[in-house]
Design a protein around this motif. Structure first.
Motif, PDB file in Angstrom:
ATOM      1  N   HIS A  47       0.829  -1.204   0.000  1.00 37.20           N
ATOM      2  CA  HIS A  47       0.000   0.000   0.000  1.00 37.20           C
ATOM      3  C   HIS A  47       0.867   1.259   0.000  1.00 37.20           C
ATOM      4  CE1 HIS A  47      -3.166  -2.809   1.578  1.00 37.20           C
ATOM      5  NE2 HIS A  47      -3.857  -2.128   0.689  1.00 37.20           N
ATOM      6  N   LEU A  48       0.292   2.332  -0.506  1.00 38.36           N
ATOM      7  CA  LEU A  48       1.017   3.604  -0.549  1.00 38.36           C
ATOM      8  C   LEU A  48       1.014   4.308   0.795  1.00 38.36           C
ATOM      9  CD1 LEU A  48       0.032   5.085  -4.031  1.00 38.36           C
ATOM     10  CD2 LEU A  48       1.968   3.654  -3.400  1.00 38.36           C
ATOM     11  N   GLN A  49      -0.017   4.063   1.606  1.00 38.06           N
ATOM     12  CA  GLN A  49      -0.066   4.604   2.953  1.00 38.06           C
ATOM     13  C   GLN A  49      -0.119   3.449   3.931  1.00 38.06           C
ATOM     14  OE1 GLN A  49      -3.282   7.832   2.687  1.00 38.06           O
ATOM     15  NE2 GLN A  49      -2.087   8.491   4.436  1.00 38.06           N
ATOM     16  N   GLU A  99      -6.953   2.623   3.187  1.00 40.08           N
ATOM     17  CA  GLU A  99      -6.117   2.824   2.012  1.00 40.08           C
ATOM     18  C   GLU A  99      -6.290   1.700   0.992  1.00 40.08           C
ATOM     19  OE1 GLU A  99      -3.359   4.465  -0.596  1.00 40.08           O
ATOM     20  OE2 GLU A  99      -4.301   5.340   1.174  1.00 40.08           O
ATOM     21  N   LYS A 100      -6.599   2.074  -0.237  1.00 37.07           N
ATOM     22  CA  LYS A 100      -6.785   1.094  -1.311  1.00 37.07           C
ATOM     23  C   LYS A 100      -5.709   1.230  -2.386  1.00 37.07           C
ATOM     24  CE  LYS A 100     -10.632  -0.345   0.548  1.00 37.07           C
ATOM     25  NZ  LYS A 100     -10.672  -1.660   1.248  1.00 37.07           N
ATOM     26  N   LYS A 133      -0.931  12.726  -1.701  1.00 33.26           N
ATOM     27  CA  LYS A 133      -1.322  12.551  -3.094  1.00 33.26           C
ATOM     28  C   LYS A 133      -0.614  11.326  -3.672  1.00 33.26           C
ATOM     29  CE  LYS A 133      -2.305  17.413  -4.131  1.00 33.26           C
ATOM     30  NZ  LYS A 133      -1.928  18.588  -4.967  1.00 33.26           N
ATOM     31  N   LYS A 134      -1.294  10.637  -4.559  1.00 32.08           N
ATOM     32  CA  LYS A 134      -0.753   9.394  -5.109  1.00 32.08           C
ATOM     33  C   LYS A 134       0.601   9.611  -5.765  1.00 32.08           C
ATOM     34  CE  LYS A 134      -1.767   5.479  -8.140  1.00 32.08           C
ATOM     35  NZ  LYS A 134      -2.755   4.818  -9.036  1.00 32.08           N
ATOM     36  N   ARG A 147       7.924   8.143  -3.721  1.00 22.11           N
ATOM     37  CA  ARG A 147       8.667   7.755  -2.520  1.00 22.11           C
ATOM     38  C   ARG A 147       8.903   6.249  -2.440  1.00 22.11           C
ATOM     39  NH1 ARG A 147       5.786  11.495   2.198  1.00 22.11           N
ATOM     40  NH2 ARG A 147       6.566  13.515   1.446  1.00 22.11           N
ATOM     41  N   THR A 148       8.081   5.470  -3.132  1.00 23.91           N
ATOM     42  CA  THR A 148       8.232   4.016  -3.039  1.00 23.91           C
ATOM     43  C   THR A 148       9.597   3.545  -3.533  1.00 23.91           C
ATOM     44  OG1 THR A 148       7.270   3.601  -5.253  1.00 23.91           O
ATOM     45  CG2 THR A 148       5.756   3.667  -3.360  1.00 23.91           C
TER      46      THR A 148
END
Length: 283
Positions: free
Chosen positions: A57-59, A81-82, A258-259, A265-266
């Motif tokens: 997940h991003l968050q 978070e999706k 924001k996406k 950052r990933t």
């Protein structure tokens, strides 16, 4: 009632995973098939790879937070978070964590970290290390096309290098163990592997047995996710500290979720996680 039964309110957990009734026999048969191939073709440990997909997940939220005592509604940032992407993790039996393939929903490079700014130094570092960044259309899970990309640009070069280091032909037999997901077991993918890479022997993890016999799942995903979470948390802490030191009051601190920002950052999360996990003793 609470005293008599020793009950208390607890956070719910997921239903227990159910193994097939003959899971031990299926796992034994997989082990015997791999053992036969290793013996028949004298395959070294470095030429045996297990791959698995991991959702990231991003968050990275949590199940609890501080709230006013007696609150009936408590919102938790990131719990729902999706937004996510897939990390294809691969381990060699020799103790190597191969570079990652990162799969994103979308159709062009603009859907990848840094979009069309692929010349960013951190992206150059990731690509030089062999990490792949792929798009899969309307999903972020592996597709036939992303699997072909993984094989051609990551798995085959690794196997050929491992074969040469073991004084074998670059096309000597190797073993690739993957789960029995529909894309992996599809006639198209199996035909592609047989036609293009007949020296890569496919073995499939029995359905429902991933958690008991697949090393990439049972032994790597949890610490890998923990390493990714630590990197993400460190960035959040740094962002909050920067705002506070710049004079922002605590109640006015704002995190950019924001996406596009989180997607970029990933790359650093995965680079740091791979560096921490890619140790023979851990793999």
């Amino acid at each position: 009632l609470k005293t008599e039964l020793d009950w208390s309110i607890r956070v719910g957990t997921k239903a227990a995973h159910k193994l097939p009734f003959n899971w031990e026999q299926q796992c034994k048969e997989l082990i015997l098939r791999v053992a036969w191939e290793v013996n028949a073709f004298q395959i070294p440990a470095a030429c045996i790879v297990n791959s698995d997909q991991m959702q990231c997940h991003l968050q990275h939220g949590t199940q609890c937070t501080y709230a006013k005592t007696g609150s009936r509604q408590v919102s938790i940032n990131g719990k729902e978070e999706k937004r996510a992407f897939t990390v294809m993790t691969s381990l060699s039996m020799h103790g190597t964590l191969l570079p990652f393939q990162n799969i994103w929903d979308g159709t062009t490079d603009r859907s990848l970290p840094f979009g069309n700014r692929l010349s960013k130094p951190i992206m150059a570092t990731a690509r030089e290390a062999g990490h792949l960044f792929s798009t899969a259309g309307d999903t972020y899970w592996s597709t036939l096309d992303t699997m072909k990309t993984f094989v051609e640009r990551l798995l085959v070069p690794y196997f050929q290098s491992a074969n040469l280091q073991a004084d074998r032909s670059p096309l000597a037999y190797c073993i690739w163990i993957i789960d029995c997901w529909s894309v992996h077991r599809s006639a198209d993918f199996r035909a592609y592997m047989q036609d293009e890479w007949p020296w890569i022997l496919l073995q499939f993890i029995p359905a429902g047995c991933t958690g008991v016999i697949q090393p990439a799942d049972a032994g790597m995903q949890r610490p890998l996710k923990a390493a990714i979470r630590r990197s993400a948390t460190e960035q959040v802490i740094a962002e909050i500290r920067s705002q506070l030191e710049g004079g922002t009051t605590p109640e006015d601190v704002h995190l950019n979720t924001k996406k596009g920002i989180l997607r970029d950052r990933t790359v650093s999360w995965l680079l740091h996680a791979h560096e921490q996990m890619n140790k023979p003793e851990r793999v």
